[in-house]
Write an enzyme that holds these catalytic residues in place. Structure first.
Site, mmCIF file in Angstrom:
data_model
loop_
_atom_site.group_PDB
_atom_site.id
_atom_site.type_symbol
_atom_site.label_atom_id
_atom_site.label_comp_id
_atom_site.label_asym_id
_atom_site.label_seq_id
_atom_site.Cartn_x
_atom_site.Cartn_y
_atom_site.Cartn_z
ATOM 1 N N ASP A 220 0.783 -1.206 -0.176
ATOM 2 C CA ASP A 220 0.205 0.052 -0.028
ATOM 3 C C ASP A 220 0.713 1.282 -0.127
ATOM 4 O O ASP A 220 2.082 1.393 0.489
ATOM 5 C CB ASP A 220 -0.849 -0.018 1.156
ATOM 6 C CG ASP A 220 -2.059 1.089 1.181
ATOM 7 O OD1 ASP A 220 -2.255 1.597 0.022
ATOM 8 O OD2 ASP A 220 -2.537 1.370 2.227
ATOM 9 N N GLU A 221 0.300 2.461 -0.594
ATOM 10 C CA GLU A 221 1.025 3.590 -0.517
ATOM 11 C C GLU A 221 2.651 3.458 -0.975
ATOM 12 O O GLU A 221 3.545 3.978 -0.340
ATOM 13 C CB GLU A 221 1.247 4.338 0.838
ATOM 14 C CG GLU A 221 0.019 4.401 1.778
ATOM 15 C CD GLU A 221 -0.650 5.908 1.337
ATOM 16 O OE1 GLU A 221 -0.287 6.477 0.390
ATOM 17 O OE2 GLU A 221 -1.722 6.049 1.983
ATOM 18 N N GLN A 251 0.527 12.055 -4.553
ATOM 19 C CA GLN A 251 0.408 11.990 -3.227
ATOM 20 C C GLN A 251 1.656 11.867 -2.681
ATOM 21 O O GLN A 251 1.608 11.361 -1.463
ATOM 22 C CB GLN A 251 -0.400 11.300 -2.492
ATOM 23 C CG GLN A 251 -2.075 11.811 -3.217
ATOM 24 C CD GLN A 251 -3.107 11.135 -2.379
ATOM 25 O OE1 GLN A 251 -3.386 11.350 -1.199
ATOM 26 N NE2 GLN A 251 -4.048 10.236 -2.980
ATOM 27 N N ARG A 605 -9.065 16.104 0.326
ATOM 28 C CA ARG A 605 -9.539 15.468 1.845
ATOM 29 C C ARG A 605 -11.089 15.809 1.572
ATOM 30 O O ARG A 605 -11.689 15.215 2.418
ATOM 31 C CB ARG A 605 -8.955 16.197 2.798
ATOM 32 C CG ARG A 605 -7.354 15.851 2.829
ATOM 33 C CD ARG A 605 -7.208 14.272 2.871
ATOM 34 N NE ARG A 605 -6.661 13.993 1.523
ATOM 35 C CZ ARG A 605 -6.639 13.025 0.846
ATOM 36 N NH1 ARG A 605 -6.787 11.765 1.708
ATOM 37 N NH2 ARG A 605 -6.219 12.612 -0.353
#
Length: 715
Positions: A220-221, A251, A605
Site C-alpha cells: 500500500d502507499e 500524493q 480531503r
DNA sequence: CGCAGCACCTTTTTT
DNA sequence: AGGTGCTGCG
C-alpha cells in the site's frame, strides 16, 4: 458476502485490478478512488480463486493505523480471521523476522527497540566519546545522516565520503554508533529494516523459505517506499511471487524522509511485463473540488498522468477567504464551522488543515473562545510521554540490564544522589572496556574506583533493579507495571512537581497499568514473552494522543497528517507564499512540486465544502509578516472560486469593532489606492476622526499614513 | 548537586 | 513567542 457479489460492487477499473492475471501490477490510485478497497478485494479474490492460501499472503503498509484498517476490512470481507496472513507495517514485519531469527541476524535475543529520542541520546554520548565538539557535530544532524544512510541500505563502509572530511567524520560517528548499539543490544527504526534486509540477503536458506511461503506480496502507499524498502521487497519477490503495488505519485509528500516516488518508475522498468491500472473515478469529492485539484496538480512535471473524475454533482463553489490577519482568519473558520454545525453537521465533519504545526495555536484560541470542542492530531503520543518512558525504562532495565538508554534515563530518577560526575565515570569505563553501562557500574564498584558515598548510591540502584526483576517474575502484565511504578517510587517524584503537571503524569502512569491490563500482543508479537511484547509494542506503536477520541470535536492537523483521511468540510488555512509553499521549499523546483502535491492532498480531503484562506498579516516567531497570497491559489481556476473579503456587513467581530472605533469609513482588510504607493490593504487603524492613522500593506512595503492627508481611495 | 537564567532555534513525521 | 538545552552559580 460471496466474492461475486463483492466484485459486482466495484467499478470496471477496480475489478480489473482485483482480478488481474498479471504477475506484477501497479495500480495508480487517485485520491478517493477506493485503493484500500481494491487491495482488500484483491486478497479476498486470490483466496477464493484458490490462487493463494492465507499463509502465502504478505500485505505491507506504512502506518499501524493503515495496517489495522486493512486487517479489519479483510476479516469483514472474508467473514473469518486472517489465518496466518501477514499484514503489517514494514517495521512491524521486519521486527517479527528479527525476533524469530535473532541468531541469524546477529542480535541478542532480548534486543530492544529504540525510538528517535533514545537514538539521539545515544548519539550524543557517542559523539562525546569520539572527542568531537557537540556544537560542531550536533546529535540531530548525525541522526539525520545515519537514518538517511540506513534508508538507502548503507552501512558505514558502503558510504562514499566524497573525500569530504565532514562526511568522513559523520561516517566515523555512524560506525561508533553501531558499536554502541551492538553493545547495548539496541535497534533503531532504520536498523529494523536494514537488518531485516541483510537477514534475507545473507541467509540463502532462510530467504528461500520465505520465498516459498509468500506467493502474494501486496504493498500500500507504494509511492512512500524508500530505497531500502524497495530493495527488501524485490529480494523477497524475485521472480516467483505475485507483486501487487498500489500508489499515487501525486500524493508523494515524504521525500524529505527518504521516500522515493522514483520507485514507481523503477517498478515499471524492473518488471517490464507488469500491468498498469489507473483508478481515476473518485467517490469522495464534488466535481468542483476535483476540477480544482486536477488543475493545481497539472502544474507539476514528470507525473505518471491521471485525472480524477466523478459522476456526482458539481457542488458548491470553493470559498476563498482573504483575512487581514491570522487571528481573524481563524475566527472566520470558526464562524463557518459553527454555521455548519447549526445546520446539522457534526464538528468532526469540519477539519482545519495547515502547513506547520505552529499554526494550530491561533486556531485553538479561536475555537476555545467560541466554546467549540476540538482535537489537535499528531503531537504527543501516549508512549512518547516522559513519565511513560521513565516507567518503561525501569521495566526494560529489569528485563535486560544492558539497555543503556534505559540505564541513563533512570539511574538518577527519582534523584538518588548519583551525580553527573559519577555517571560520567560509568560512561567512561563502558566506552573504554566496550561494555554496557550496567556492567561498567558493577566493575567500578568491584574495583573500588568510586568514592564511598557514590559507590553506595550506585550499588543501591543496582540492587533496586535486581529487586524489581525478582518481584515482577511470574506476575501478570498489569501487576508487573504496578510493581514497576511502586518500586521505582516515580509517583512520589512526580507529586513533587509543581502545578497540575505532576498529577497528569500520575494519571498517565495509572493509564499505563490499564493499558497493560488490556494488552493483547498482535500477531507479530505472539511468540514473545508478554512483557517483551509489551515493550516492543510501546516502542513500535506510539499510540494515539489524548483521550476523548469519541467526543464530537473539530479535528486540527497538518496537511501531512491528513493524508488518507476525508472530511465533509475542509478548511485549508495560511495559503501564503513563504508558509505554503514553505520558504525552505520555494527555491528548489523539486521541493516546490512536493509542496504542490501536499496542497493537492489537502484539496482532495474535502467531500463537499472546501474553504481556502490566507491572511495579509501574520505573526510568526514573534514578528509580523505581510505575505503574498500563495501561488497555489492562482493555480485554482477562478470560476471555481467564490471570493470573500473582510469588511462586508456580514462579517464577524473584528471588522465591526474596528470600524466603530475609527469612524473613518475605512476598515481592516479593505483594499485602498494611494497616489504614489499604489494599491494596498489596510492592516491597522488607530485613533479617531482627524487623528486617525492607518497602516497599509502596499506592494512596496508597509506604511503608516494619516487618513486625513493620505488621500486614500477605497477600492 | 540542583536550580535559575540565558541563548538558541523554529517544516512536514512515521516507525 | 515559546519551548528547550546548556552554563554558571549558590
Amino acid at each position: 458476502m460471496s466474492i461475486e457479489v463483492a466484485l459486482a460492487r466495484l467499478n470496471e477499473a477496480q475489478q480489473q485490478a482485483v482480478t488481474t492475471a498479471a504477475k506484477q501490477t501497479l495500480v495508480l490510485a487517485g485520491a478517493g478512488s477506493g485503493k484500500t478497497r481494491v487491495l482488500v478485494h484483491r486478497i479476498a479474490w486470490c483466496l477464493s480463486e484458490g490462487l493463494a492460501s492465507p499463509t502465502g499472503v504478505l500485505g505491507v503498509t506504512f502506518t499501524n493505523k493503515a495496517a489495522a484498517e486493512m486487517r479489519g476490512r479483510i476479516e469483514v470481507l472474508l467473514g473469518r480471521p486472517l489465518g496466518g496472513m501477514w499484514v503489517g507495517t514494514f517495521h512491524g514485519i521486519a521486527h517479527r523476522l528479527l525476533r524469530t531469527h535473532w541468531r541469524e541476524a546477529h542480535l541478542p535475543e532480548q534486543f530492544q527497540i529504540m525510538d528517535a529520542e533514545d537514538q539521539q541520546k545515544v548519539l550524543k554520548r557517542v559523539i562525546r566519546g569520539l572527542n568531537l565538539d557537540n556544537e560542531q557535530w550536533p546529535a540531530k544532524e548525525a541522526q539525520w545522516f545515519i537514518n538517511a544512510r540506513k534508508d538507502e541500505g548503507q552501512r558505514p563502509d558502503q558510504v562514499d565520503d566524497g573525500a569530504d572530511p565532514a562526511i568522513r567524520t559523520m561516517i566515523d560517528i555512524y560506525r561508533a554508533y553501531e558499536e554502541a548499539c551492538a553493545r547495548a543490544g539496541l535497534v533503531d527504526f532504520g536498523e529494523l529494516l536494514l537488518r531485516g534486509y541483510e537477514l534475507w540477503r545473507d541467509n540463502d536458506d532462510l530467504l528461500r523459505r520465505y520465498r516459498e511461503r509468500f506467493f502474494h506480496v501486496l504493498v500500500d502507499e507504494f509511492q512512500d517506499t524508500n530505497a531500502l524498502q524497495y530493495k527488501w521487497l524485490k529480494l523477497l519477490v524475485a521472480d516467483q511471487a505475485n507483486f501487487f503495488v498500489v500508489g499515487d505519485d501525486d500524493q508523494s509528500i515524504y521525500s524529505w524522509r527518504g521516500a522515493q516516488v522514483e520507485n514507481m518508475q523503477r517498478f515499471r522498468r524492473d518488471y517490464p511485463q507488469h500491468e498498469l491500472i489507473k483508478l481515476e473515478q473518485n467517490y469522495r469529492s464534488t466535481a468542483t473540488i476535483l476540477d480544482a485539484a486536477n488543475a493545481l496538480i497539472a502544474n507539476n512535471t514528470g507525473r505518471l498522468g491521471k485525472k480524477l473524475w466523478t459522476d456526482g454533482e458539481r457542488g458548491e463553489a470553493i470559498r476563498l477567504y482573504t483575512a487581514y490577519n491570522d487571528v481573524e482568519e481563524a475566527r472566520y473558520c470558526v464562524d463557518r464551522i459553527r454555521r455548519f454545525h447549526a445546520e446539522g453537521d457534526r464538528y468532526a465533519d469540519s477539519a482545519v488543515l495547515y502547513r506547520t504545526s505552529a499554526q494550530s495555536r491561533v486556531m485553538e484560541d479561536a475555537l476555545r473562545q467560541a466554546d467549540v470542542p476540538y482535537r489537535v492530531h499528531g503531537g504527543f503520543k501516549f508512549y512518547e510521554r516522559a513519565e511513560i518512558k521513565d516507567a518503561l525504562a525501569y521495566l526494560r532495565l529489569a528485563m535486560f540490564r544492558d539497555a543503556d538508554p534505559a540505564f541513563e534515563r533512570v539511574i538518577n530518577l527519582p534523584v538518588r544522589g548519583i551525580g553527573n560526575r559519577t555517571v560520567d565515570e560509568i560512561r567512561l569505563v563502558a566506552r573504554r572496556e566496550k561494555i554496557s553501562l550496567w556492567a561498567a557500574a558493577y566493575r567500578l564498584i568491584e574495583h573500588h574506583e568510586l568514592a564511598a558515598r557514590a559507590a553506595n548510591m550506585v550499588l543501591a540502584f543496582l540492587h533496586l533493579i535486581d529487586t524489581l526483576a525478582a518481584r515482577i517474575a511470574g506476575l501478570a502484565l498489569d501487576g508487573v507495571l504496578e510493581t514497576v511504578i511502586e518500586t521505582s517510587d516515580l509517583v512520589a517524584h512526580y507529586r513533587k512537581e509543581k502545578g497540575d503537571r505532576g498529577l497528569d503524569r500520575i494519571d498517565n502512569l495509572n493509564e499505563l497499568v490499564a493499558a497493560a491490563r488490556d494488552f493483547e500482543p498482535d500477531e507479530n508479537e505472539t511468540e514473545l514473552p508478554l512483557v517483551a511484547a509489551f515493550l516492543s509494542h510501546a516502542a513500535l506503536e506510539a499510540g494515539e494522543g489524548q483521550a476523548g477520541e469519541f467526543e464530537d470535536c473539530v479535528p486540527l492537523m497538518t496537511l501531512h497528517a491528513a493524508k488518507g483521511l476525508e472530511f465533509t468540510n475542509v478548511f485549508m488555512v495560511g495559503l501564503e507564499e513563504g508558509l505554503f509553499p514553505h520558504q525552505r521549499s520555494s527555491t528548489d523546483p523539486g521541493q516546490l512540486e512536493e509542496e504542490r502535491r501536499l496542497c493537492y492532498v489537502g484539496l482532495t480531503r474535502a467531500r463537499r465544502r472546501l474553504t481556502l484562506s490566507h491572511a495579509e498579516s501574520r505573526r510568526l516567531h514573534g514578528a509580523d509578516f505581510y505575505p503574498q497570497a500563495s501561488r497555489f491559489l492562482r493555480e485554482v481556476p477562478r470560476q471555481l472560486l467564490e471570493e470573500v473579503r473582510v469588511g462586508g456587513a456580514a462579517l464577524s467581530g473584528g471588522a465591526r469593532l474596528i470600524e466603530e472605533t475609527s469612524g473613518s469609513g475605512l476598515f481592516l482588510g479593505q483594499r485602498v489606492m494611494h497616489r504614489t504607493f499604489g494599491e494596498g490593504i489596510v492592516l491597522h487603524l488607530e485613533g479617531r476622526g482627524a487623528h486617525t492613522r492607518v497602516q497599509v500593506n502596499f506592494e512596496g512595503g508597509v506604511k503608516w499614513l494619516v487618513v486625513a492627508y493620505a488621500g486614500l481611495a477605497a477600492l
